[in-house]
Every structure is written in C-alpha cells, then in structure tokens.
Design a protein around this motif. Structure first.
Motif, PDB file in Angstrom:
ATOM      1  N   ALA A   1       0.825  -1.211   0.000  1.00 47.64           N
ATOM      2  CA  ALA A   1       0.000   0.000   0.000  1.00 47.64           C
ATOM      3  C   ALA A   1       0.857   1.258   0.000  1.00 47.64           C
ATOM      4  N   GLY A   2       2.095   1.161   0.506  1.00 45.18           N
ATOM      5  CA  GLY A   2       2.961   2.323   0.567  1.00 45.18           C
ATOM      6  C   GLY A   2       3.904   2.460  -0.609  1.00 45.18           C
ATOM      7  N   VAL A   3       3.793   1.590  -1.590  1.00 47.10           N
ATOM      8  CA  VAL A   3       4.687   1.631  -2.751  1.00 47.10           C
ATOM      9  C   VAL A   3       4.043   2.448  -3.859  1.00 47.10           C
ATOM     10  N   GLN A   4       4.779   3.388  -4.391  1.00 46.73           N
ATOM     11  CA  GLN A   4       4.275   4.205  -5.485  1.00 46.73           C
ATOM     12  C   GLN A   4       4.265   3.405  -6.778  1.00 46.73           C
ATOM     13  N   ARG A   5       3.121   3.406  -7.451  1.00 45.65           N
ATOM     14  CA  ARG A   5       2.984   2.670  -8.706  1.00 45.65           C
ATOM     15  C   ARG A   5       3.332   3.581  -9.879  1.00 45.65           C
ATOM     16  N   GLY A   6       3.734   2.983 -10.956  1.00 49.23           N
ATOM     17  CA  GLY A   6       4.073   3.727 -12.152  1.00 49.23           C
ATOM     18  C   GLY A   6       4.535   2.775 -13.225  1.00 49.23           C
ATOM     19  N   PRO A   7       5.007   3.294 -14.357  1.00 43.96           N
ATOM     20  CA  PRO A   7       5.419   2.413 -15.451  1.00 43.96           C
ATOM     21  C   PRO A   7       6.622   1.546 -15.114  1.00 43.96           C
ATOM     22  N   THR A   8       7.374   1.908 -14.069  1.00 48.68           N
ATOM     23  CA  THR A   8       8.545   1.098 -13.717  1.00 48.68           C
ATOM     24  C   THR A   8       8.296   0.197 -12.517  1.00 48.68           C
ATOM     25  N   PHE A   9       7.056   0.155 -12.023  1.00 47.78           N
ATOM     26  CA  PHE A   9       6.760  -0.739 -10.904  1.00 47.78           C
ATOM     27  C   PHE A   9       6.929  -2.176 -11.351  1.00 47.78           C
ATOM     28  N   GLY A  10       7.567  -2.997 -10.513  1.00 43.05           N
ATOM     29  CA  GLY A  10       7.959  -4.330 -10.937  1.00 43.05           C
ATOM     30  C   GLY A  10       6.908  -5.412 -10.830  1.00 43.05           C
ATOM     31  N   ASN A  11       5.699  -5.132 -10.262  1.00 41.68           N
ATOM     32  CA  ASN A  11       4.641  -6.129 -10.147  1.00 41.68           C
ATOM     33  C   ASN A  11       5.144  -7.409  -9.470  1.00 41.68           C
ATOM     34  N   ALA A  12       5.020  -8.564 -10.137  1.00 44.48           N
ATOM     35  CA  ALA A  12       5.457  -9.823  -9.523  1.00 44.48           C
ATOM     36  C   ALA A  12       6.955  -9.821  -9.258  1.00 44.48           C
ATOM     37  N   ARG A  13       7.709  -9.128 -10.091  1.00 47.99           N
ATOM     38  CA  ARG A  13       9.146  -9.024  -9.866  1.00 47.99           C
ATOM     39  C   ARG A  13       9.424  -8.290  -8.552  1.00 47.99           C
ATOM     40  N   HIS A  14       8.584  -7.309  -8.236  1.00 48.95           N
ATOM     41  CA  HIS A  14       8.753  -6.547  -7.002  1.00 48.95           C
ATOM     42  C   HIS A  14       8.512  -7.439  -5.781  1.00 48.95           C
ATOM     43  N   VAL A  15       7.441  -8.236  -5.815  1.00 52.95           N
ATOM     44  CA  VAL A  15       7.188  -9.090  -4.657  1.00 52.95           C
ATOM     45  C   VAL A  15       8.212 -10.217  -4.581  1.00 52.95           C
ATOM     46  N   ARG A  16       8.773 -10.620  -5.721  1.00 52.51           N
ATOM     47  CA  ARG A  16       9.857 -11.598  -5.649  1.00 52.51           C
ATOM     48  C   ARG A  16      11.067 -10.994  -4.946  1.00 52.51           C
ATOM     49  N   ASN A  17      11.367  -9.720  -5.240  1.00 50.26           N
ATOM     50  CA  ASN A  17      12.459  -9.057  -4.540  1.00 50.26           C
ATOM     51  C   ASN A  17      12.186  -8.989  -3.038  1.00 50.26           C
ATOM     52  N   LEU A  18      10.924  -8.730  -2.672  1.00 49.37           N
ATOM     53  CA  LEU A  18      10.560  -8.703  -1.260  1.00 49.37           C
ATOM     54  C   LEU A  18      10.734 -10.084  -0.631  1.00 49.37           C
ATOM     55  N   LEU A  19      10.345 -11.122  -1.355  1.00 50.97           N
ATOM     56  CA  LEU A  19      10.507 -12.476  -0.830  1.00 50.97           C
ATOM     57  C   LEU A  19      11.978 -12.813  -0.648  1.00 50.97           C
ATOM     58  N   GLU A  20      12.801 -12.473  -1.640  1.00 48.35           N
ATOM     59  CA  GLU A  20      14.227 -12.753  -1.516  1.00 48.35           C
ATOM     60  C   GLU A  20      14.831 -12.019  -0.331  1.00 48.35           C
ATOM     61  N   ALA A  21      14.412 -10.748  -0.119  1.00 42.18           N
ATOM     62  CA  ALA A  21      14.895 -10.003   1.033  1.00 42.18           C
ATOM     63  C   ALA A  21      14.421 -10.640   2.336  1.00 42.18           C
ATOM     64  N   ALA A  22      13.171 -11.118   2.353  1.00 41.78           N
ATOM     65  CA  ALA A  22      12.645 -11.761   3.559  1.00 41.78           C
ATOM     66  C   ALA A  22      13.391 -13.053   3.860  1.00 41.78           C
ATOM     67  N   ILE A  23      13.700 -13.826   2.827  1.00 43.84           N
ATOM     68  CA  ILE A  23      14.465 -15.061   3.033  1.00 43.84           C
ATOM     69  C   ILE A  23      15.848 -14.733   3.583  1.00 43.84           C
ATOM     70  N   GLY A  24      16.450 -13.662   3.077  1.00 39.62           N
ATOM     71  CA  GLY A  24      17.748 -13.264   3.586  1.00 39.62           C
ATOM     72  C   GLY A  24      17.693 -12.853   5.042  1.00 39.62           C
ATOM     73  N   ARG A  25      16.671 -12.076   5.433  1.00 39.99           N
ATOM     74  CA  ARG A  25      16.529 -11.685   6.839  1.00 39.99           C
ATOM     75  C   ARG A  25      16.209 -12.896   7.705  1.00 39.99           C
ATOM     76  N   HIS A  26      15.451 -13.826   7.167  1.00 41.25           N
ATOM     77  CA  HIS A  26      15.156 -15.076   7.883  1.00 41.25           C
ATOM     78  C   HIS A  26      16.451 -15.835   8.177  1.00 41.25           C
ATOM     79  N   ALA A  27      17.328 -15.916   7.167  1.00 38.13           N
ATOM     80  CA  ALA A  27      18.610 -16.596   7.380  1.00 38.13           C
ATOM     81  C   ALA A  27      19.447 -15.860   8.421  1.00 38.13           C
ATOM     82  N   TRP A  28      19.444 -14.537   8.356  1.00 36.08           N
ATOM     83  CA  TRP A  28      20.216 -13.753   9.329  1.00 36.08           C
ATOM     84  C   TRP A  28      19.646 -13.908  10.732  1.00 36.08           C
TER      85      TRP A  28
END
Length: 518
Positions: A433-460
């Motif tokens: 809800a806090g992410v600004q949308r536009g022509p460069t918004f990554g859609n599924a790619r964006h949530v994949r980046n969030l998942l990868e970051a979450a997995i990294g924090r999980h490992a840490w």
C-alpha cells in the motif's frame, strides 16, 4: 591387558557446499549426459551464479576466479544481468529438458541448484544472496509454467526440494561466521544416499539393462492441460481469454488443413505489451507448450533473450550472433524482452533485419514473441515493415492488484518451501500500500524481490541457532518483511521510450581493428 576402548566415530554430517568451480564442472557433466551443449550449460550456470551473488560485496572477484576469468566487475555485472531471469524461471536448457519429458531433467535441475548454493558463498556473504539462491533454486525445480508449481519430472522426489532447506542452513552457518565447520550436523531432513550434496543426489534414470524394454517416454502435456495451467495463474483475465481464442483458431486451422481444406495464413508471432513482472515470460512459456501440443512446433522450448544477446560489438557480427540465437530457438519460441531497445541504431537494425529473414526462413517451426512497454513497442513495430506484417496480434498485460500480488507472494514462498502465514501476508499488504505505482513498478518481480529479502533476513535471524528445526527453517516471520529501504524500492530501470518515446541516440560505432583496416 586391557583393550583400549575405540573412539566412537561421529555420525557424518552434510557435505560442505561445493565450490562454484566444482558446481559448474558438475553441471557440464550432467549436461553432456542430458544431450545439452556443455558450453551452453556453463554459460547458464555462470549467469545464474552471478545473479545470486550480486548483492555480496567483493563477489565479482571470487566469481571471476572460480570461472577462470581475469578479474572484471563488468563481466560479472553482464552475467548477472543475463541471469536475473533465472531467479524466477528455469533456464532455457532446463525448460527444454522439462518440456520434452527428459529423464535427465531432475539431475540438471539439481546441478543448477548446487550452482546457486555455491554462489551464495561468494565474496562477503550477504543475506540477500541467500534469498536469491533460494528462489533461483526453486525456480529451476519448478515445472515450466509458473512459480510454485511442484516438479512433475520423474525421480524428482521430496528429497530434492527438501534438501534446499538443509542447504540454506549451511549458508546460514556461513552467514553466522561460527567457528564450527560447515560439515557439522544440521537438524533437518536426511541427506541423499551417497552422503554428498543433497541436490546432487537426484540422478537421471538409470540406463536399462541390455535386452530390456526401454523406459516409456514421459507423455507431453495436452492443450487442455496447458490451458488449465494458464487459467490457474493469478489474474491476467484478458490475457487468458486471448490465448484461449488463439488456441481455438489455430486448432481449427490445423483440422482444416488435415481435411484438405484451404487454410488462411495466420501469423503466429505475438506482441506482449505490459510493465515489468506482469507474467509475460510465464505466459510465453505456456504458449510454447500449447503451440507444440497443437503440432505447430516440433519442440516447444522457450529461449528468452534481450538486446545484449542479439547485438555484437561490430557490424557484421550482429547478423551471425542473431542467427545463432534464432537457431537455438528453432522448434520453439524465441522471446525477446524489451525488444524496442533494438530500435534507433545500426546495430539494432542489423539484428532486426536478420530476425525478419530468419522468421521467414523458419516460418514453419519458429514463433517469435516480442515484449516490452506499450508505447515503445508500438514505435518499434511501426519502424520496420517486415515486423508490422508479421506481428499482427498484440496482447496487453495489465498490472496486478495488491490482492493478486499477495497471492503471487504466497505461491512463490510455497514454491521455495517457505511458510508465509496470514500475519506475514497482512504485513505485505501494508508494504504494498505504501509503494508508489508507475510504469517502472515491478509487479510480480517486485514481490519476488521482497521475498528474496525476507528469506535473507530469515537466514540472518537464524544465524546464531546452532541446530534450527525444520519448522524454523520454513517459517517466515512478520519482521522478515521489514527489509531495508533499498530492497523495497522497485529494482527496475526506466527504459528509453517510457517517458519519451523518441528512440535513443545511436551508439557510437567502435573503431575497427587496425589489422582489418584496408
């Protein structure tokens, strides 16, 4: 005389993660057995490793050393850019093996998983590299058609996907910097029967004894099965309707031709318009399978490329490079992402001219799909009459809603063997809800980046847990989504033509080699 009590032998633990050089060599060996060109397999492995290790400081030094290259950050970044697609989808060779039902598909996926694991340890280990490794390995273990689909290839059992969890715990120890050796026992599922790297224990089906009946081939999926998989994707209602229509038209035309009736000439090439991460590659892979099932393509593989893989550094070389790429896609679909980047300079024009010629020469066994932002793609198609006459069908991919992105996140997490409960998904809704949308918004790619970051924090978060349980290794917490700000920003560059659709300035022509100067 008292017999000394023998020192008990400790139970063997998991083998340490292989070096990248060893993992790449193993990948080449598997490729040879599977009938995949070893050079192509190594190229895929190196690109996969670079994109996994990209967040780690100094990774390019180790990557160059492990791949036998002179130390060059540029070569590393080029490979990482080519390999980013492999964090979400199988490599071209993996896709072909799975599409054709090869019994070597599990071993090849396993070898790619080992490459991803080895890459996570390059440079100074970073939690984000762990996340990249998890999602990239899961993508290779997935069936073509979308993230989170459990593999259907033979002999690819639970021991392969579960082993990813154990491999990640090895990476977690590396992140923790503990004094214990990497081969210390770790709680979790058992290793494979050979005691080696679990992902490496998914062998291809053994050769049948001499004189025995050959193993039956894995049946290819039908049009109905592929369309059902398409319908199972999140969102994309208009896209699904158009693909169904295309499949129906092509099926009827095929039946008319079989009956000896006159058939209209229908161009099968497609234009996919849409912002990043809207499922274009996933749908292209399904289209390849559908066309193959309809008898329009002999193999049905998907070869995904961009400008860098079509254009060479010198005039004259681009034609050869483009022709080689098209030849690798013969029998399947050539998917050109950000195709508009070929406009506006003499090198891109050479690639386009070669592409048009190859499309004509291979019109009976090749489909080309070009993709990108809507306005630049319209300019791209209109600039060349050969393209305009061949790309008559355009399919628009709309952006995903927040609810659809949450569903995609849950599917991706499950595909990587992680559990994201409702509190985690609720936190994700707040983040989106806090992410600004536009022509460069990554859609599924964006949530994949969030998942990868979450997995990294999980490992840490688990770095000081000596023996994490299976539940701990699987469970994502709400706090794992509180990634640093740089990870929450869409990692998508604004391409030329999104704000201003004027083609970019031509690239300066490099000076010719003096030896070749007349």
């Amino acid at each position: 005389m008292t017999t000394p009590t023998p020192t008990p032998t400790p139970p063997p633990g998991p083998t340490p993660a292989p070096s990248l050089a060893a993992a790449l060599a193993a990948l080449e060996d598997v490729a040879v057995g599977a009938g995949v060109d070893a050079t192509t397999a190594r190229h895929e492995g190196e690109s996969l490793a670079a994109t996994v290790a990209e967040p780690s400081r100094g990774a390019f030094v180790d990557w160059c050393a492990e791949t036998g290259r002179p130390t060059s950050a540029e070569a590393f970044q080029d490979a990482a850019s080519r390999g980013r697609r492999y964090r979400a989808a199988p490599t071209a060779s993996m896709s072909l093996l799975a599409t054709t039902g090869s019994t070597h598909a599990p071993a090849y996926a396993a070898a790619l998983g080992d490459v991803a694991l080895a890459a996570a340890g390059l440079g100074t280990p970073d939690p984000r590299a762990t996340g990249n490794a998890a999602t990239a390995a899961a993508a290779q273990l997935s069936e073509p058609g979308g993230p989170g689909v459990r593999p259907a290839a033979p002999t690819l059992g639970e021991e392969v996907t579960d082993s990813l969890l154990q491999q990640l715990s090895v990476v977690q120890r590396r992140l923790a910097g503990l004094g214990s050796p990497l081969s210390a026992p770790i709680a979790g599922p058992p290793t494979g029967p050979t005691g080696g790297s679990p992902l490496a224990t998914a062998p291809a089906a053994p050769e049948p004894p001499v004189g025995s009946e050959p193993a039956p081939e894995v049946p290819r999926r039908s049009v109905e099965e592929l369309l059902a998989e398409l319908d199972g994707l999140v969102g994309l209602a208009d896209v699904k309707a158009e693909i169904h229509r295309q499949a129906a038209v092509l099926r009827v035309e095929g039946l008319r031709a079989e009956a000896g009736l006159k058939a209209a000439t229908i161009t099968r090439h497609l234009v996919f318009n849409g912002n990043p991460g809207t499922g274009k590659t996933t749908v292209a892979r399904l289209v390849a399978g559908i066309y193959q099932a309809l008898g329009l393509l002999s193999k049905g593989q998907l070869v995904e490329v961009d400008r860098s893989e079509l254009v060479a550094g010198y005039l004259g070389q681009t034609a050869m490079k483009t022709a080689e790429v098209v030849a690798s896609a013969a029998g399947g679909v050539l998917f050109i992402d950000e195709a508009y980047s070929l406009s506006g300079d003499q090198y891109g024009r050479e690639a386009i001219d070669t592409l048009v010629k190859e499309m004509e020469d291979r019109r009976d066994d090749l489909v080309v799909i070009v993709a990108g932002y809507p306005l630049p793609m319209a300019v791209f198609i209109s600039e060349n009459p050969g393209l305009a006459s061949r790309f008559r069908t355009t399919i628009d991919f709309a952006d995903y809603t927040d609810d659809e992105l949450v569903r995609i996140f849950a599917v991706m997490a499950a595909g990587a063997e992680y559990d994201a409960a409702e509190p985690v998904l609720a936190r994700l809704r707040d983040v989106l809800a806090g992410v600004q949308r536009g022509p460069t918004f990554g859609n599924a790619r964006h949530v994949r980046n969030l998942l990868e970051a979450a997995i990294g924090r999980h490992a840490w978060r688990l770095r000081e847990v000596d023996a994490p349980t299976l539940e701990q290794l699987r469970t994502l917490d709400v706090d794992d989504l509180d990634a640093p700000a740089e990870l929450l920003a869409p990692a998508v560059e604004v391409p030329a033509g999104v704000v201003d659709i004027v083609p970019p300035e031509p690239e300066p022509e490099p000076e010719p080699d003096r030896e070749e100067t007349p």
